[in-house]
Every structure is written in structure tokens, then in C-alpha cells.
Design a protein around this motif. Structure first.
Motif, short mmCIF file in Angstrom:
data_model
loop_
_atom_site.label_atom_id
_atom_site.label_comp_id
_atom_site.label_asym_id
_atom_site.label_seq_id
_atom_site.Cartn_x
_atom_site.Cartn_y
_atom_site.Cartn_z
N GLU A 9 51.17 6.98 47.44
CA GLU A 9 50.93 5.76 46.84
C GLU A 9 49.11 5.53 46.93
O GLU A 9 48.41 6.16 48.14
CB GLU A 9 51.58 4.63 47.42
CG GLU A 9 53.01 4.48 46.91
CD GLU A 9 53.13 3.91 45.34
OE1 GLU A 9 52.81 3.17 45.08
OE2 GLU A 9 53.76 5.09 44.93
N SER A 11 47.22 3.38 47.86
CA SER A 11 46.78 2.75 49.07
C SER A 11 46.98 3.33 50.32
O SER A 11 45.96 3.26 51.30
CB SER A 11 47.55 1.27 49.20
OG SER A 11 48.89 1.42 49.21
N SER A 64 55.94 1.18 50.88
CA SER A 64 55.09 1.05 49.60
C SER A 64 55.29 0.95 48.44
O SER A 64 55.38 0.02 47.70
CB SER A 64 53.73 1.88 49.90
OG SER A 64 52.75 1.19 49.12
N LYS A 65 56.31 1.90 47.88
CA LYS A 65 56.55 2.10 46.69
C LYS A 65 57.67 1.17 46.19
O LYS A 65 57.64 0.45 45.12
CB LYS A 65 57.00 3.73 46.25
CG LYS A 65 57.68 3.73 44.96
CD LYS A 65 57.88 5.36 44.66
CE LYS A 65 56.57 6.24 44.92
NZ LYS A 65 57.05 7.56 44.38
N GLY A 67 58.42 -1.74 47.94
CA GLY A 67 57.77 -3.31 47.85
C GLY A 67 58.64 -4.12 48.53
O GLY A 67 58.48 -5.44 48.18
N THR A 68 59.55 -3.85 49.38
CA THR A 68 60.51 -4.54 50.21
C THR A 68 59.83 -4.98 51.49
O THR A 68 58.82 -4.29 51.81
CB THR A 68 61.76 -4.04 50.45
OG1 THR A 68 61.66 -3.04 51.00
CG2 THR A 68 62.52 -3.78 48.99
N ASN A 69 60.32 -6.02 52.10
CA ASN A 69 59.77 -6.54 53.23
C ASN A 69 60.64 -6.59 54.30
O ASN A 69 60.62 -7.48 55.23
CB ASN A 69 58.84 -7.85 53.00
CG ASN A 69 59.72 -9.11 52.49
OD1 ASN A 69 60.85 -8.87 52.14
ND2 ASN A 69 59.18 -10.25 52.47
N SER A 94 48.94 2.56 57.86
CA SER A 94 49.04 1.40 57.07
C SER A 94 47.82 0.29 56.91
O SER A 94 48.31 -0.85 56.33
CB SER A 94 50.45 0.87 57.56
OG SER A 94 50.19 0.20 58.65
N LEU A 97 48.15 -1.08 53.46
CA LEU A 97 49.65 -1.20 53.10
C LEU A 97 49.92 -2.67 53.15
O LEU A 97 50.91 -3.09 52.49
CB LEU A 97 50.49 -0.28 53.47
CG LEU A 97 50.00 1.29 53.11
CD1 LEU A 97 51.00 2.03 53.81
CD2 LEU A 97 50.00 1.59 51.59
N VAL A 99 52.21 -3.09 55.63
CA VAL A 99 53.36 -2.91 56.23
C VAL A 99 53.47 -3.41 57.72
O VAL A 99 52.49 -3.06 58.50
CB VAL A 99 53.86 -1.32 56.05
CG1 VAL A 99 55.22 -0.94 56.99
CG2 VAL A 99 53.83 -0.99 54.76
N GLU A 125 59.39 -4.02 58.69
CA GLU A 125 59.70 -3.18 58.11
C GLU A 125 60.02 -1.87 58.85
O GLU A 125 61.00 -1.05 58.57
CB GLU A 125 58.62 -2.79 57.23
CG GLU A 125 58.76 -3.46 55.61
CD GLU A 125 57.45 -4.44 55.88
OE1 GLU A 125 57.23 -5.38 55.11
OE2 GLU A 125 57.11 -4.85 56.96
#
Length: 471
Positions: A9, A11, A64-65, A67-69, A94, A97, A99, A125
Motif C-alpha cells: 500500500e 502509505s 491497511s488494505k 481498513g479494519t480497526n 506504521s 498508517l 495502525v 490491531e
């Protein structure tokens, strides 16, 4: 090959560019594609090869891909030092990111315990934990692990040696069966393979230079009596103004005693399990920042310390396990740098050094003792027996024996160069010897990771990274 070949990604790639990461190491080149594909993996790589980034980068890319937290990844490490180190690397990678990660380990006070418990219940995460502390938190808290997708075991061989196998299996029982499991180990004994069969599914296997030391490290040894060691280590440290040195001793009592002797002359700190966590973190921080030039400790720091630029490693005592030698020496010559490793071998430890040379596949150069030293013991090489030789600290017998001038043993073809103190002297050829099975080394027992914690420093904020343990 460059990192852009992995199609991370943007970022994450931006963070790598900012940190100056251009080309992956061999373990990164082989492991990252497998992890990105979602396959289980057993990876064997020596220390200092970049293995942390090999599993952290693809995991960060996946998070990152997606997009969950929610809780996505659990990383288990054998010691608090390694857990902190991994968490710090996650922070760096990160940076762009957002994260979140949290380190979970023992040794803090009750406030830290509650912070760690809250972090697990609230969600992060990535969780980096020592097994003992995590089990204690799982048993006493309402922690939801159903969203977890990745389990990573770092330095699995070390965790086995420390008796964490049952704890790991208990933790696995809390995790979803449908997950990706990744196991990294510096060595691959049969017990690791047997253990991996219990928690991995049809894993891919990668091995990088098992039992080998880094190419950039110059290795040598001194054949000495115990009574000569203190003077010799002072002599070596006085040769130049070293910026970063690690000295390994066999027990914490020896660490404390040697520290008292050397602190009168050098900028040195002792690192052992009797220290409070806040003391250990401060010492490690000062060493990384070059405020402390010399660090002396047991094998507790042979793994889980990632400091680039360590110039010299001194084995004040010969490691009992050849694999511990590889880990100790691996503290220097990291990230394609050069370094030096010197080992003191007394008569009773000569058989241990023979096993070390067989593991690393080379004959280590013997240095002559300085001119003002009394003659040291003769090194018998392959003829050394566990029960043979003179006792450490004894004087060499001179009756009916003609003194020989001390000299160096020649390095094996393709071996390392000497340290520069004297030139090698041609020695007798070695006889073939089948070494006995190495004994488990006696090292400091780690403090209980499930014990009530003394204090811990709050992690720094990095960019958009959510700091989940700050109140």
C-alpha cells in the motif's frame, strides 16, 4: 529486488522510503510473498537478518488494505525486551498508517496491568505479548479474540527453551481456528518441528543460513585461565575508544562482579534479571543512544536487542550451547555492518568451543595473550574432553615440559581474519571428534511475566498511530 516489487500500500511504501529501506534481506525476500498469500509459514533465520520486518511488513499491509480497526494480529515473543523492540519497529513502519499496537509484558505496576487489560478489551490491531502475562490477562479479563486473523511466534526456539510451550498451546485455544500462523526461529531442532505440527496447517518452509554467523564479523578466541580474564578484558577495552560493546557472562553473579571491577575504568552498565523493569528500559535506552558505551549481561540480552553499530562482542565465558554463541555474536555486524567477536576459553570449556566451531563451520583464529601476561593453557582443539584439561584458574604445569611460545591457530579456509594482535602460527591438524550433545545453557531465569508489574514507560506517539495504553 526492491521493496516496491511487493506492491505494498502506498502509505506503507511511503514509510519505508522515509526510513531508507530500499532492498529486502534474503529472509524478507522469501517470507513476505508467502505471508501476503495467506499461507502458514515456518521460517528459520539467524539473528540480525531482518526477520522482524519480514513478518511485520506484510501484516501491516494486510491491515491497511482491509481498513479494519479490530484486533487482527497476535505476536508472541519470549522476553519483554523483544516484545518492546517489535512494538517499536511496528511504530516506525506504521508511521503513515494509523495502525495501533500494544506491548503486553510483566514487570510493571498495577497501573500498567490495568492499562494492558484495557488495551486488550478495547482493541488494538496488533498485540505483541509475552506468553505468561497474556495468559494472566486472558484468564482475568473479558477479551474478545474472535476477530484475530494472524498468530506469529517469534524466536520459537527460545520460547521452547524457556518452557513456554504449554502456555502457547493454552493461548492457541483462545484463538479462532481459521487463522494464518507464522513461526520464526533461529534454529530448527526436532522439538520445534513437532510443536509446529500442533498449531500450523500445511506450512511453507524457509531456511536462511542456519547456525552461521554474519559475514561481516571477525571472530577470534583466547585460551586463558579464569584468573587472567579480568585483566584481559581490561586490556581489550583499552585498545581503542569503542562506542558500543556487549560483554556476555554465564551468570548474573558474574555480571555483577565484573561490573564492579570495570566501572572504575569504563562507562559500563550491568543488565540482568534482578533489575526492575524501569531500570532495564533506561539502561537499554542509554545503550542505544550511546550514553552507555559498554553493556554487560547474560544470555538474556543475546536475543531481543536490536542495536545497529555494536562494534565488539566479548564472550567472557564460553557459551554452553553452540547456538547461544551464534546469537551472542549476532549482536554485532548487523545490517551489513562489520564487527568483532572475541571469546575467552578456559581449559574446562575447550570442548564447548570445539562444538561451536563445528556448528559455525569454521576454525576460529586463536590470539596470543599480550606480552606482559603469563602463558595461558594449551588449546587442545578436537582432543578436548569434557572431563579433561586443567581446572580453570590453575597454573600450567611446568614439570618435565618445555614451554612453548603462544601462537595463533590458523583460520580454516574461508575463515575469519585475526583481530590484529599478533600473527597466526601454524598449528597441528585437528583430529576428527564426535562431540557430545550440547547441554542446555544455564542462563538467568526470566522474571515471571504474569507477576504483578514495577513501572513502565509510556510508548511515544507516532504520527496517526493510536496509542491505546495511554490513559
Amino acid at each position: 529486488m526492491s521493496f516496491t516489487s511487493f506492491n505494498f500500500e502506498s502509505s506503507l511504501q511511503e514509510g519505508l522510503d522515509a526510513m531508507g529501506f530500499d532492498r529486502p534481506t534474503p529472509i524478507q525476500e522469501k517470507a513476505i510473498p508467502v505471508i501476503l498469500e495467506g499461507k502458514d509459514l515456518i521460517a528459520c533465520a539467524q539473528t540480525g537478518t531482518g526477520k522482524t520486518a519480514a513478518f511485520v511488513l506484510p501484516i501491516l499491509n494486510k491491515i491497511s488494505k482491509a481498513g479494519t480497526n479490530t484486533l487482527n494480529t497476535l505476536i508472541l515473543a519470549p522476553t519483554r525486551e523483544l516484545a518492546i523492540q517489535i512494538d517499536q519497529q511496528i511504530q516506525g513502519f506504521s508511521y503513515f498508517l494509523g495502525v495501533s499496537s500494544v506491548p503486553i509484558y510483566g514487570g510493571g505496576d498495577g497501573i500498567v496491568w490495568e492499562q494492558q487489560k484495557k488495551a486488550l478489551e478495547t482493541g488494538a490491531e496488533i498485540v505483541v505479548a509475552t506468553p505468561g502475562r497474556l495468559i494472566a490477562l486472558l484468564a482475568g479479563g473479558k477479551i474478545d479474540l474472535t476477530t484475530l486473523e494472524h498468530l506469529i511466534l517469534d524466536e520459537a526456539d527460545r520460547m521452547m527453551d524457556m518452557g513456554f510451550s504449554d502456555d502457547i498451546l493454552k493461548i492457541v485455544n483462545y484463538l479462532p481456528q481459521d487463522r494464518q500462523t507464522i513461526l520464526f526461529s533461529a534454529t530448527m531442532p526436532p522439538k520445534i518441528r513437532q510443536f509446529s505440527m500442533k498449531i500450523l496447517r500445511n506450512p511453507e518452509e524457509i531456511s536462511i543460513a542456519i547456525g552461521k554467523t554474519a559475514e561481516g564479523v571477525t571472530q577470534s578466541m583466547y585460551s586463558v585461565f579464569d584468573g587472567q580474564k579480568e585483566a584481559l578484558v581490561r586490556h581489550i577495552l583499552s585498545r581503542k575508544a569503542y562506542e558500543a560493546v556487549i560483554i556476555f557472562a554465564s551468570t548474573k553473579d558474574k555480571v555483577k562482579a565484573l561490573y564492579k571491577v570495570l566501572r572504575k575504568q569504563f562507562e559500563i552498565e550491568a543488565f540482568h534479571s534482578d533489575l526492575e523493569q524501569v531500570e532495564r528500559e533506561k539502561i537499554m535506552s542509554d545503550f542505544k543512544n550511546k550514553k552507555v558505551k559498554i553493556l554487560i549481561g547474560t544470555d538474556i540480552i543475546s536475543r531481543g536487542i536490536d542495536v545497529v553499530g555494536i562494534e565488539l562482542v566479548i564472550n567472557f565465558d564460553t557459551p554452553s550451547d553452540p547456538e547461544d554463541y551464534v546469537h551472542r555474536v549476532g549482536r554485532t555486524a548487523r545490517a551489513d555492518k562489520e564487527g568483532e567477536a572475541i571469546t575467552f576459553v578456559n581449559p574446562k570449556d575447550q570442548h564447548k568451543f570445539v562444538r561451536i566451531e563445528k556448528l559455525i563451520g569454521m576454525q576460529v583464529t586463536q590470539n596470543p595473550l599480550p606480552e606482559d601476561f603469563e602463558r595461558g593453557p594449551e588449546y587442545s582443539g578436537d582432543k578436548a574432553k569434557p572431563s579433561g584439561g586443567q581446572q580453570a584458574g590453575s597454573k600450567p604445569k611446568s614439570k618435565n615440559k618445555k614451554k612453548k611460545k603462544p601462537g595463533q591457530r590458523p583460520a580454516a579456509e574461508g575463515g575469519q581474519k585475526p583481530t590484529g594482535e599478533g600473527q597466526p602460527q601454524q598449528g597441528n591438524s585437528r583430529q576428527k571428534h564426535r562431540p557430545k550433545k550440547p547441554q542446555t545453557p544455564k542462563t538467568d531465569a526470566p522474571q515471571s511475566e504474569s507477576s504483578a508489574p514495577a513501572s513502565a514507560e509510556k510508548p511515544s506517539k507516532f504520527g496517526q498511530r493510536k496509542n491505546v495504553i495511554e490513559s
